[in-house]
Scaffold this motif. Structure first.
Motif, PDB file in Angstrom:
ATOM      1  N   MET A 159     -17.475  11.787  35.515  1.00  0.00           N
ATOM      2  CA  MET A 159     -18.902  11.508  35.720  1.00  0.00           C
ATOM      3  C   MET A 159     -19.155  10.405  36.755  1.00  0.00           C
ATOM      4  O   MET A 159     -20.115  10.498  37.522  1.00  0.00           O
ATOM      5  CB  MET A 159     -19.573  11.175  34.394  1.00  0.00           C
ATOM      6  N   GLY A 178     -19.523  21.801  36.813  1.00  0.00           N
ATOM      7  CA  GLY A 178     -19.967  20.669  36.012  1.00  0.00           C
ATOM      8  C   GLY A 178     -19.452  19.366  36.568  1.00  0.00           C
ATOM      9  O   GLY A 178     -19.232  19.232  37.772  1.00  0.00           O
ATOM     10  N   HIS A 179     -19.197  18.401  35.677  1.00  0.00           N
ATOM     11  CA  HIS A 179     -18.831  17.059  36.154  1.00  0.00           C
ATOM     12  C   HIS A 179     -17.322  16.837  36.172  1.00  0.00           C
ATOM     13  O   HIS A 179     -16.850  15.797  36.586  1.00  0.00           O
ATOM     14  CB  HIS A 179     -19.534  15.980  35.346  1.00  0.00           C
ATOM     15  N   HIS A 186     -23.804  25.545  37.255  1.00  0.00           N
ATOM     16  CA  HIS A 186     -23.630  26.402  36.081  1.00  0.00           C
ATOM     17  C   HIS A 186     -24.077  27.837  36.340  1.00  0.00           C
ATOM     18  O   HIS A 186     -23.471  28.792  35.877  1.00  0.00           O
ATOM     19  CB  HIS A 186     -24.413  25.826  34.905  1.00  0.00           C
ATOM     20  N   ALA A 225     -25.383  16.114  39.610  1.00  0.00           N
ATOM     21  CA  ALA A 225     -25.048  16.338  38.203  1.00  0.00           C
ATOM     22  C   ALA A 225     -23.662  16.948  38.080  1.00  0.00           C
ATOM     23  O   ALA A 225     -22.963  16.749  37.086  1.00  0.00           O
ATOM     24  CB  ALA A 225     -26.080  17.253  37.562  1.00  0.00           C
TER      25      ALA A 225
END
Lengths: 158, 416
Positions: free
Chosen positions: B376, B371-372, B355, B385
């Motif tokens: 996930m 991000g994912h 991020h 993460a």
């Protein structure tokens, strides 16, 4: 280099110091309240451990993984509310969450403690949750009613 | 840089520097820098011809489709059905009866889960993979909750490739559907989809391909794939948002129960009973996204003009070059290193959170996803993460990659 200056305002040295070496990081053996918060946008997690005695927050730690903003905010939070009464810790959390909810707030002085260093985050809508995650989690741990406070936070009291 | 770009495109018949002029949005500065748009896997940009097709439709031809007897309704219907025919040709389907317009890949998969899924019962199994986007996981989990079917998962290895030997073991007499992605959105892995489909097909098991990330990067032939369903989105292939396609083999689709009910999907309605419309309209309840379909048709014309094979070749060259370039950055770890990849580079930089990278890069005009990536389970596999993800399209050039590298070096200096 206006852009460089904006970035430096976001990643102040205070913020970077806290994120590189967060204060009160880890589990707390004497914890009698805790809560875990998630930021679904980026997958960040934060668990806050509290030791509460006689309406006082006698000890606080946190653990988790997150961006520099998230880690710095959590670290500063532990410095800010450690040793406070539950009421004033809760008031500090309210103050932070309200302040970050208001993008127009130009004056960062209403932010408690070193949190003022994170004031520039308000200019980055997608990053506000990074700054508020730890505080939302603290509030959840304090109230023990996390699931009704926010869908992003789960709690368990021990 | 221009000469390098021209050189790299040599042999593919594409001139990316010139093509960039077709995309009005790319001509802007972001935060004082030239825009390096490296987020096409999240959503691609639109060429002027797509924007113009939508404007032209609204300015001249709009009315509801399949309803009126007036001129505009005819024009709208012709344009909408014309787009369906363009889609059919683009993916080489046998009939437009097999082309169902949806809101996107997500809705296409939900359609199958909610319609075909009605015919599944407790104990039946559906196979997906660990690479899947949430859109190819959650609809099946919801179906599992309703019906008691069981979801089985093909695992990946540490390069981000599917473990086909495990897949072979997962197939059994209870397997009703194999639903797997052709290209991983998070890692770029190109899966061995032919082998996966053939193994299911030889056992008479139905198959669904999540083609959202494959269709912008290579020619697609659903008959050669021999899949039962192929789902994709318009906005990843230079078309509008809110439009997508479910290709469904006619012999399978004709027996599927309707999903959403309403206008257009019926022939007759009375309170003693309702008869449903023919294919594909039975699966398109309500006024559809007419402008979206027309825009998608224009995007297909544009891509056809460039040639999907030429696009694939150019993007592979750029991907290879970009990967080698990023490998030279100290502390950069690539996530997903399958030999066969489409234009996605996922990475982390020296413990800097994705991020923070995303924000710093944005200040340098570089747009990437962090991000994912709605995957996930993939992140869980690697114990991270999230990642930073640079994704490529044919309108990207080496200049975009150089800008990314420079921005990453700055991020390293600031936060490393």
């Amino acid at each position: 280099m206006a852009v460089q200056e904006q970035l430096q305002a976001l990643y102040r040295s205070t913020v970077l110091e806290h994120s590189r070496a967060p204060h009160h990081f880890g589990q707390l053996a004497t914890s009698n309240r805790q809560a875990t918060g998630h930021n679904p946008l980026c997958g960040d997690k934060c668990t806050v451990y509290l030791e509460v005695a006689n309406d006082e927050l006698t000890e606080i730690t946190f653990e988790g993984a997150g961006c520099a903003i998230c880690m710095a905010s959590a670290s500063i939070m532990t410095d800010t509310v450690r040793g406070c009464s539950l009421a004033s810790a809760s008031a500090a959390a309210d103050q932070v969450l309200e302040s970050f909810a208001d993008r127009q707030a130009a004056d960062h002085s209403e932010l408690p403690g070193d949190m003022a260093a994170l004031g520039a985050v308000r200019q980055y809508p997608s990053r506000i949750r990074c700054a508020t995650l730890a505080w939302q989690t603290l509030q959840a741990a304090l109230t023990g009613k996390a699931q009704t406070v926010t869908t992003e936070v789960t709690t368990n009291q021990s | 840089m221009n000469s390098a770009a021209e050189k790299q495109a040599a042999g593919t018949g594409l001139d990316p520097e010139k093509l960039r002029a077709d995309f009005p949005i790319l001509a802007q500065q972001v935060n004082g820098h030239r825009l390096a748009y490296l987020d096409s896997a999240a959503s691609a940009q639109r060429p002027r011809v797509v924007i113009d097709a939508i404007s032209h439709y609204y300015e001249h031809d709009h009315a509801n489709v399949h309803r009126g007897v007036h001129t505009l309704s005819h024009r709208a219907t012709d344009a909408y059905e014309g787009a369906r025919e363009k889609v059919r040709q683009f993916i080489k389907a046998g009939s437009t009866r097999e082309i169902v317009f949806t809101r996107g890949t997500t809705e296409a998969i939900n359609l199958v889960a909610n319609s075909l899924g009605q015919t599944f019962s407790a104990g039946d199994e559906i196979i997906v993979s660990e690479l899947e986007h949430h859109a190819n996981i959650v609809p099946w989990q919801m179906l599992a909750e309703r019906t008691g079917i069981r979801l089985r998962v093909i695992p990946i290895n540490d390069a981000g490739e599917l473990q086909l030997d495990v897949y072979q073991d997962l197939l059994n007499e209870r397997t009703r559907l194999v639903s797997v992605t052709q290209v991983s959105n998070a890692l770029g892995t190109v899966t061995p989809i032919q082998e996966i489909l053939a193994a299911a097909r030889s056992r008479g098991i139905l198959t669904l391909v999540d083609g959202a990330q494959a269709i912008p990067h290579q020619p697609i032939d659903v008959q050669a794939l021999d899949c039962d369903f192929y789902a994709f989105s318009g906005h990843k292939m230079c078309g509008p948002t809110g439009i997508g396609v479910l290709y469904a083999r006619e012999s399978v689709l004709k027996d599927m129960p309707p999903w959403q009910g309403g206008g257009d999907m019926i022939l007759t309605v009375s309170f003693t009973g309702t008869t449903y419309n023919e294919l594909p309209y039975r699966f398109e309840a309500g006024t559809p996204n007419i402008a979206g379909a027309i825009g998608l048709g224009a995007a297909i014309d544009y891509l056809d003009g460039l040639g999907m094979a030429a696009i694939a070749e150019y993007e592979q060259q750029l991907l290879h070059w970009a990967t080698e370039r990023l490998r030279t950055i100290p502390g950069l770890q690539l996530v997903g290193t399958a030999p066969s990849k489409a234009g996605v580079i996922s990475f982390n930089l020296d413990g800097i959170h994705a991020h923070d990278l995303g924000t710093i890069l944005d200040h340098q005009g570089v747009a990437i996803r962090t991000g994912h990536h709605c995957a996930m389970p993939v992140m869980e596999h690697f114990g991270i993460a999230g990642t930073a993800r640079a994704s490529l399209a044919f309108y990207n050039t080496r200049e975009d990659i150089e800008q990314l590298v420079t921005a990453l070096e700055l991020a390293h200096k600031m936060l490393g």
